[in-house]
Motif scaffolding. Structure first.
Motif, mmCIF file in Angstrom:
data_model
loop_
_atom_site.group_PDB
_atom_site.id
_atom_site.type_symbol
_atom_site.label_atom_id
_atom_site.label_comp_id
_atom_site.label_asym_id
_atom_site.label_seq_id
_atom_site.Cartn_x
_atom_site.Cartn_y
_atom_site.Cartn_z
ATOM 1 N N MET A 1 -1.744 -5.007 -4.964
ATOM 2 C CA MET A 1 -1.919 -3.573 -5.150
ATOM 3 C C MET A 1 -3.388 -3.201 -5.274
ATOM 4 O O MET A 1 -3.821 -2.159 -4.794
ATOM 5 C CB MET A 1 -1.189 -3.097 -6.419
ATOM 6 N N TYR A 2 -4.146 -4.038 -5.932
ATOM 7 C CA TYR A 2 -5.557 -3.749 -6.122
ATOM 8 C C TYR A 2 -6.273 -3.748 -4.780
ATOM 9 O O TYR A 2 -7.067 -2.861 -4.481
ATOM 10 C CB TYR A 2 -6.207 -4.797 -7.029
ATOM 11 N N LEU B 1 -5.224 -0.660 -2.784
ATOM 12 C CA LEU B 1 -5.850 0.583 -3.222
ATOM 13 C C LEU B 1 -7.287 0.659 -2.730
ATOM 14 O O LEU B 1 -7.734 1.686 -2.217
ATOM 15 C CB LEU B 1 -5.813 0.675 -4.750
ATOM 16 N N ARG C 1 -7.315 1.274 0.996
ATOM 17 C CA ARG C 1 -6.952 2.636 1.388
ATOM 18 C C ARG C 1 -8.145 3.548 1.377
ATOM 19 O O ARG C 1 -8.280 4.430 2.233
ATOM 20 C CB ARG C 1 -5.873 3.174 0.434
ATOM 21 N N VAL D 1 11.202 -3.406 0.765
ATOM 22 C CA VAL D 1 10.976 -2.656 -0.466
ATOM 23 C C VAL D 1 9.483 -2.511 -0.731
ATOM 24 O O VAL D 1 9.020 -1.497 -1.244
ATOM 25 C CB VAL D 1 11.667 -3.384 -1.642
ATOM 26 N N SER E 1 3.311 2.395 -0.617
ATOM 27 C CA SER E 1 3.054 3.800 -0.313
ATOM 28 C C SER E 1 2.579 4.533 -1.547
ATOM 29 O O SER E 1 2.049 5.625 -1.472
ATOM 30 C CB SER E 1 4.309 4.456 0.268
ATOM 31 N N TYR E 2 2.728 3.909 -2.718
ATOM 32 C CA TYR E 2 2.245 4.517 -3.947
ATOM 33 C C TYR E 2 0.734 4.575 -4.001
ATOM 34 O O TYR E 2 0.174 5.395 -4.713
ATOM 35 C CB TYR E 2 2.776 3.765 -5.185
ATOM 36 N N VAL E 3 0.092 3.651 -3.285
ATOM 37 C CA VAL E 3 -1.355 3.744 -3.266
ATOM 38 C C VAL E 3 -1.799 4.381 -1.958
ATOM 39 O O VAL E 3 -2.939 4.254 -1.547
ATOM 40 C CB VAL E 3 -2.019 2.351 -3.443
ATOM 41 N N GLY E 4 -0.870 5.032 -1.318
ATOM 42 C CA GLY E 4 -1.201 5.769 -0.113
ATOM 43 C C GLY E 4 -1.143 4.935 1.144
ATOM 44 O O GLY E 4 -1.506 5.391 2.216
ATOM 45 N N HIS F 1 13.857 4.214 -2.539
ATOM 46 C CA HIS F 1 13.004 4.608 -3.640
ATOM 47 C C HIS F 1 13.332 6.033 -4.088
ATOM 48 O O HIS F 1 13.455 6.332 -5.264
ATOM 49 C CB HIS F 1 11.533 4.509 -3.224
ATOM 50 N N LEU G 1 -4.476 -0.264 -13.333
ATOM 51 C CA LEU G 1 -4.984 0.057 -12.004
ATOM 52 C C LEU G 1 -4.977 1.552 -11.775
ATOM 53 O O LEU G 1 -5.955 2.129 -11.315
ATOM 54 C CB LEU G 1 -4.122 -0.631 -10.943
ATOM 55 N N LYS H 1 0.694 11.593 -4.991
ATOM 56 C CA LYS H 1 1.924 10.819 -4.828
ATOM 57 C C LYS H 1 2.593 10.682 -6.186
ATOM 58 O O LYS H 1 1.949 10.506 -7.205
ATOM 59 C CB LYS H 1 1.541 9.430 -4.304
ATOM 60 N N ALA I 1 -0.580 11.762 1.011
ATOM 61 C CA ALA I 1 -0.268 11.660 -0.415
ATOM 62 C C ALA I 1 -1.067 10.514 -0.991
ATOM 63 O O ALA I 1 -0.876 9.368 -0.617
ATOM 64 C CB ALA I 1 1.226 11.422 -0.608
ATOM 65 N N GLU J 1 -2.979 8.632 -4.520
ATOM 66 C CA GLU J 1 -2.733 8.370 -5.901
ATOM 67 C C GLU J 1 -3.659 9.247 -6.752
ATOM 68 O O GLU J 1 -4.717 9.654 -6.288
ATOM 69 C CB GLU J 1 -2.966 6.875 -6.023
#
Lengths: 341, 319, 559
Positions: free
Chosen positions: A166-167, A170, A173, A257, A263-266, A281, B274, C400, C427, C429
């Motif tokens: 995730m890091y 992000l 992105r 999944v 998609s939460y971090v775009g 989701h 984060l 988001k 979208a 964060e």
């Protein structure tokens, strides 16, 4: 069993490819006033027992805020076939054909399932193939070569394993441009998943290759003049088939999944592009469990994919020792393995 | 042997250092920072600047990293911006919560998954095997978010178990903790048990076909003993190779499970850190995660060596 | 604003939510859930929602704004007088008030609190008028003189932002310059002293905070019973909204500090019909989500779209193109009211229903776009700029994870597509969105800015061009357009005039100008719902958060 698995997989992929024809509507078409509508089940017999061409009953919205619908069994709406390039839709624009109900935007779930299959199946299968390729290669070389190469490869794979994806996502992105076309997102996600999934595969393959390497058949093949690469790929790696089968079955749904998570971090496919991950989701709410269970149909679809893959890759279990595909190696192995008591 | 462990330890330390450094740099590279988020949209530039200075975010990445490293060498991992507490206090606290969950889930998954895998792997067909296999596939295909939500939903509907949380306000007993543990541990354990079952089943069916098993049976040893003793011994490889890794991943925490079940663990902390761009907490969490995984891989390799003697030897194949 | 409460036993008083036959009495515990942990116990350092709620439990202010009546109430200050100059107030403190540790409250604490607030810029911002500080002096132990830097119409409303802190506990930190580091979450409960109804009795990190009655609390109810009614208030941390809902419906918690979203309405209603919960329908809310284009002069220099992206006509066309009823239906399940400006009818005192409302007229929208050179020359359904041939596309950034924003922006996108404007939704964060807005590098944003006070003079940051919340043109110092200049002038007068009728007239004019030029476009304001278990009585529901617990000392448990 295996053929059943292949057929199932083929059907799913064909359905995904044929989505523009099979789906009653476009995946992003919103039907105003039909938010979370229940499924319209096709019937051929009405309540009086008379037979008709396939039809659906009309639903009416009785409470907008509570999203309650009532079925009006006196109103039959016939299906219209081969209309506008689609196999089946509703003949009455006021009552859309919702085979699996509608989602919270009023979009047909069945259509989104089909269109979403393209993204989800495509992404997860390609990414898994990538992860298996990279992982098997890295693990195979590490397990075979041993020593410094093994150390280096395993430590690099450990680093990739430990670094929180995730890091990276992000930070990534923010470096990319703001509007990402779907194809770029696809390639990006495939690459990320393949890299993230590879270390797990590498570990297992390495262990298997290391263990198989000691076996006499490997030594024998080498002494017969086979090159290292050939020994690795043709003789040792196939032993990892069973392990890979399980890992694939685990990775495919995880990647589906994972797309929703990223998609939460775009870094995902933007709405309204359908994918099973995002559909699930959005459906992860209390109301979905209690009142709108059809929203969870992507989970059933994912299960079908997993089932199909498992059936396809299930290596034969207690098969007679001498009648297997990779004959010579197995024969060698059978003759030389010490008996344990 | 000692040299091997020493090498692994040295690498583990390097890994922890590398990963936490990478995490800190990545968190700084991500757009926005903690000051902007905490001051919010209506912040005046002076307020924003003061907040940045107070949190130490006005320094360049390199400078901030250098300061952090210098402190970290003295085992001072900084103050969490989000919680305003030392990172070194926050992480062990949360890690302990996750550990409780992790080991419970692992226990359950091992005790259920492995035996079921042995059973399904040693009988090729039949209703039992089919059921076990189907159940595993269902569990493997379900997203963790959905599984956790479903379990919490079931807990709320039936009223048998607490709806999320780790403890009750009033009680501090072990029984209370156990009751709260059921739902999150199940959410973690079920897919894991399915994985173990599948791996073990696959390994078992590979071993069962071996001639030495046939030979043992031919000698008159009862079937169950052959399966549970002889075959199993040779089939523990795959599970062992991932076991340590699984431990490491479990200890790092699952964000989905912990958030839905309101279990204050490390997984939740990592992602909250984060999102808030809490650089020090991010580095600390990444460090903790890498410690667990390093320990995990070490355990894995050790277990593998114990289980499969062939792993220990290093025969030089080159002629 | 209607206040409807769904079935419960006994007749209910719609104004106060009191249930006839259920007199509030001392005793009992309530469990309330929040989605985030408080950042700190030091309210000066953070404005975050849970932190603010905790502060409302443990601390108190000189005056309080009653969320239901929107009026200033005496609180720690028993009474006050205002000098004729309008700049000086003399406040008399309540006698015999002590902090939770027994230490008496004096004017020195009040003066100290103001100084402390100014020492930390985040809290200083909310206590400054026109960038200038207030001044306070202790006349005698129970009297404080407050001097405003300029005439300020809202008057003592600004003191709603001043929390009275114990000088004996925090002076050392203040003098040492470490005030911002005081009272962190690691601070032992015994160190924190306040004038609020509760004291912190236990804190389990990540799980809950337990508050016990403050035995020294000064407030009594109408019958002379010492408040708070509750023995104990438990604030539990439940990060996920679904789990919060499940805990509420299963009886594990009594309420939440935030509202119930429209999607969860049916679940709550079902529980309410079964008699397990009470559902509060609080009517339309404040602070609707805002859509705005980047109006910073020169933001699109070198961009082919510079000719039309910042034009008034474009914004007006956008406002006309979106069917607000469809918006309300899709985003809020019909539980929303179309709005055309930042003020909603929930702001009973200041909302102007006469401000122009753009009609839903896609044809007129197209005509407007044509007038600024956007036509569909090639018939592909997407408009192009006639001069530069560039397609009429722009990007909208949103956050988001917030359903009202994500759903809202998808409606906007689809509605604008119908008139030929292409919208790409990105979208991102939360932190990334704020960064984009602050840096001024974006085309358009759909976000949720909150105004600090219902009294517009209390939100100068938004209304004035130089304000920090003038988000469509962040960082501007002077008005960029004629109408911004006009608004600045009107607001300046509005902030200083002490004549209520004139203030209303001036602000009506401001709203009219705002609606004509629409620097930010508003679509729908959602109705606010809140839920609590039937155990919770004597609730005084209000539209602002925390809807049911803004007066924590007066809620009680049913006997």
């Amino acid at each position: 069993m295996r053929t059943f698995g292949l057929t199932l997989l083929g059907v799913l992929m064909a359905a995904a490819i044929a989505a523009p024809v099979l789906a009653p509507y476009a995946g992003d078409r919103q039907f105003r006033g039909w938010l979370n509508a229940p499924p319209t089940v096709p019937h051929v017999r009405d309540d009086a027992g008379a037979w008709h061409a396939p039809f659906i009953y009309k639903w009416t919205l009785t409470n907008q805020l509570e999203q309650r619908y009532e079925q009006d069994r006196s109103q039959r709406v016939a299906l219209s076939w081969l209309d506008g390039g689609r196999i089946a839709t509703s003949s009455d624009p006021r009552m859309p054909l919702f085979l699996l109900g509608a989602d919270s935007y009023g979009r047909d779930v069945f259509s989104r399932l089909l269109y979403g299959a393209r993204i989800s199946l495509g992404l997860s299968l390609v990414a898994t193939a990538g992860a298996v390729l990279i992982g098997a290669l890295v693990g195979g070389i590490a397990g075979y070569a041993g020593g410094a190469a093994d150390d280096l490869l395993m430590r690099v794979s450990d680093f990739v394993l430990v670094l929180p994806a995730m890091y990276v996502a992000l930070a990534l992105r923010s470096v990319l441009r703001l509007v990402l076309p779907p194809f770029e997102v696809f390639v990006l996600l495939t690459a990320i998943f393949a890299i993230v999934g590879a270390p797990l595969i590498a570990r297992g393959v390495r262990a298997i290759v290391r263990s198989e390497k000691q076996r006499d058949y490997g030594v024998a093949a080498l002494s017969l003049g086979a090159g290292h690469a050939r020994v690795l790929v043709r003789h040792l790696l196939p032993a990892a088939r069973g392990f890979l089968a399980v890992e694939i079955v685990m990775l495919v749904p995880a990647f589906m999944v994972g797309e929703a998570t990223l998609s939460y971090v775009g870094l995902g496919f933007p709405d309204p592009i359908a994918s099973w991950g995002t559909m699930l989701h959005d459906a992860s709410t209390v109301r979905a469990f209690a009142d709108f269970p059809w929203l969870l149909s992507p989970a059933a679809a994912m299960f079908l994919v997993v089932l199909a893959l498992n059936l396809v890759m299930q290596t034969p279990g207690i098969a007679p020792v001498y009648n297997t595909a990779d004959g010579p190696a197995r024969r060698l192995r059978a003759n030389t393995h010490p008996v344990r008591s | 042997m000692l040299a091997y462990f020493a090498r692994r330890l040295a690498f583990a330390l390097f890994l922890v250092f590398a990963v936490s450094s990478a995490a800190l740099v990545l968190a700084r590279l991500a757009p926005g920072d903690f000051a902007a988020q905490s001051v919010g949209l209506d912040g005046r530039t002076e307020t924003m600047a003061e907040a940045r200075a107070r949190y130490g975010l006005n320094r360049s990445i390199g400078e901030q990293y250098g300061v952090w490293i210098a402190h970290a060498a003295r085992l001072d991992f900084g103050q969490s911006l989000l919680f305003d507490r030392p990172v070194a206090d926050l992480i062990p606290e949360r890690a302990a919560n996750t550990a409780i969950l992790a080991f419970t889930a692992l226990l359950f998954a091992t005790l259920v998954g492995l035996p079921l895998g042995v059973v399904s792997g040693s009988r090729p067909g039949g209703l039992l095997t089919g059921t076990i296999r189907a159940a595993s596939l269902v569990l493997l295909s379900m997203p963790p978010l959905l599984t956790s939500l479903f379990l919490v939903f079931a807990a709320a509907r039936t009223g048998w178990l607490p709806v999320g949380g780790m403890t009750s306000t009033t009680s501090t007993s072990a029984g209370d903790l156990l009751r709260h543990l059921v739902v999150p541990a199940a959410a973690l354990a079920l897919p894991l048990a399915a994985l173990f079952e599948r791996l073990q089943s696959q390994a078992m069916s590979g071993v069962i076909g071996q001639p030495y098993i046939l030979a043992t049976r031919a000698r008159g040893i009862p079937r169950s003993r052959v399966i549970w003793r002889d075959a199993l011994k040779g089939a523990l490889g795959p599970v062992s190779s991932v076991y340590g890794l699984v431990i490491g991943t479990l200890l790092s925490g699952s964000f989905a499970v912990e958030t839905i079940t309101a279990w204050p663990g490390l997984g939740q902390l990592m992602l909250d850190a984060l999102r808030a761009r809490d650089v020090y907490l991010v580095a600390g969490c990444a460090a903790a995660g890498s410690v667990f995984l390093a320990v995990g891989t070490l355990l894995s390799d050790t277990a593998l060596a114990l289980v499969d003697p062939r792993q220990k030897e290093q025969i030089e194949v080159r002629g | 604003m209607t206040l409807a409460i769904s079935p419960a036993c006994g007749r209910s008083d719609t104004k106060t939510g009191a249930i006839a036959g259920q007199e509030p009495r001392r005793g009992g515990q309530l469990v309330v859930s929040a989605r985030t942990e408080p950042r700190t116990f030091n309210r000066l350092v953070s404005r975050e929602a849970t932190t603010d709620f905790v502060a409302s439990l443990m601390q108190a202010r000189l005056v309080r704004i009653n969320q239901v009546t929107d009026e200033v109430e005496p609180w720690l200050a028993e009474s006050w007088t205002r000098a004729d100059s309008g700049l000086e107030y003399t406040l008399t403190l309540r006698p015999n008030v002590t902090f939770s540790d027994g230490h008496p409250l004096t004017a020195d604490d009040v003066v100290f609190s103001l100084a402390a607030a100014y020492a930390v810029p985040i809290s200083a911002d909310s206590l400054e008028i026109d960038g200038r500080k207030l001044a306070m002096a202790a006349v005698d132990p129970l009297t404080v003189r407050l001097t405003m830097p300029v005439r300020y119409a809202p008057g003592l409303r600004i003191l709603n932002n001043l929390w009275v802190l114990p000088r004996h506990r925090l002076e050392a930190a203040f003098k040492g310059g470490t005030l911002a580091a005081a009272w962190t979450l690691a601070a032992p409960p015994s160190e924190i002293a306040g004038l609020g109804p509760f004291v912190l009795s236990a804190y389990s990190a990540g799980q809950r905070l337990v508050f016990a009655r403050n035995p020294h609390y000064w407030r009594k109810d109408g019958k002379g019973v010492q408040l708070p009614y509750l023995d104990q208030l438990v604030l539990e941390i439940v990060p996920e909204e679904n789990t919060q809902l499940l805990r509420l419906t299963s009886g594990a918690s009594d309420s939440t500090i935030s509202e119930v979203p429209a999607e969860a309405y049916a679940t709550i209603k079902r529980a309410a019909d079964e008699g397990r919960l009470r559902l509060y329908d609080l009517g339309v809310g404040l602070d609707p989500d805002a859509f705005w284009l980047n109006l910073k002069p020169g933001a699109f220099a070198g961009d082919a779209r510079a000719g039309w992206l910042q034009r008034d006509e474009l914004r007006r066309a956008i406002s006309m193109a979106v069917d607000r009823q469809l918006f309300a239906d899709t985003v809020f399940l019909g539980a929303g009211l179309p709005v055309f400006g930042p003020e909603t009818p929930a702001n009973k005192k200041w909302y102007s229903p006469d401000a122009p409302q753009t009609p839903h007229d896609p044809a007129a929208a197209r005509a407007l776009l044509q007038s600024i050179g956007l036509t569909d020359a090639d018939g592909d359904g997407v408009l192009e700029d006639a001069k530069t041939r560039s397609p009429a596309r722009f990007t909208v950034i949103t956050q988001k994870g917030r359903p009202s924003l994500e759903r809202g922006v998808s409606v906007i996108r689809d509605e604008l597509k119908k008139i030929g404007l292409g919208v790409d939704v990105v979208a991102l964060e939360g932190g990334a969105v704020i960064e984009k807005i602050m840096s001024g590098r974006y085309d358009a944003v759909y976000f949720h800015p909150y105004l600090s006070d219902t009294d517009p003079a209390g939100s100068p940051d938004f209304w004035l061009s130089s304000g920090s919340l003038h988000f469509w043109n962040i960082g501007q110092k002077t008005p960029a357009t004629e109408w911004e200049k006009r608004i600045d002038e009107l607001m300046a007068r509005q902030m200083q005039s002490l004549d209520e009728a004139e203030r209303k007239r001036l602000f009506d004019e401001v709203q009219k100008i705002f609606a004509e030029h629409q620097p930010a476009i508003y679509f729908v304001a959602p109705r606010v719902f809140a839920a609590a278990s039937t155990r919770m009585i004597n609730v005084t529901p209000a539209v602002q958060r925390p809807q049911l617990l803004w007066s924590p000392d007066s809620v009680a448990v049913a006997p």
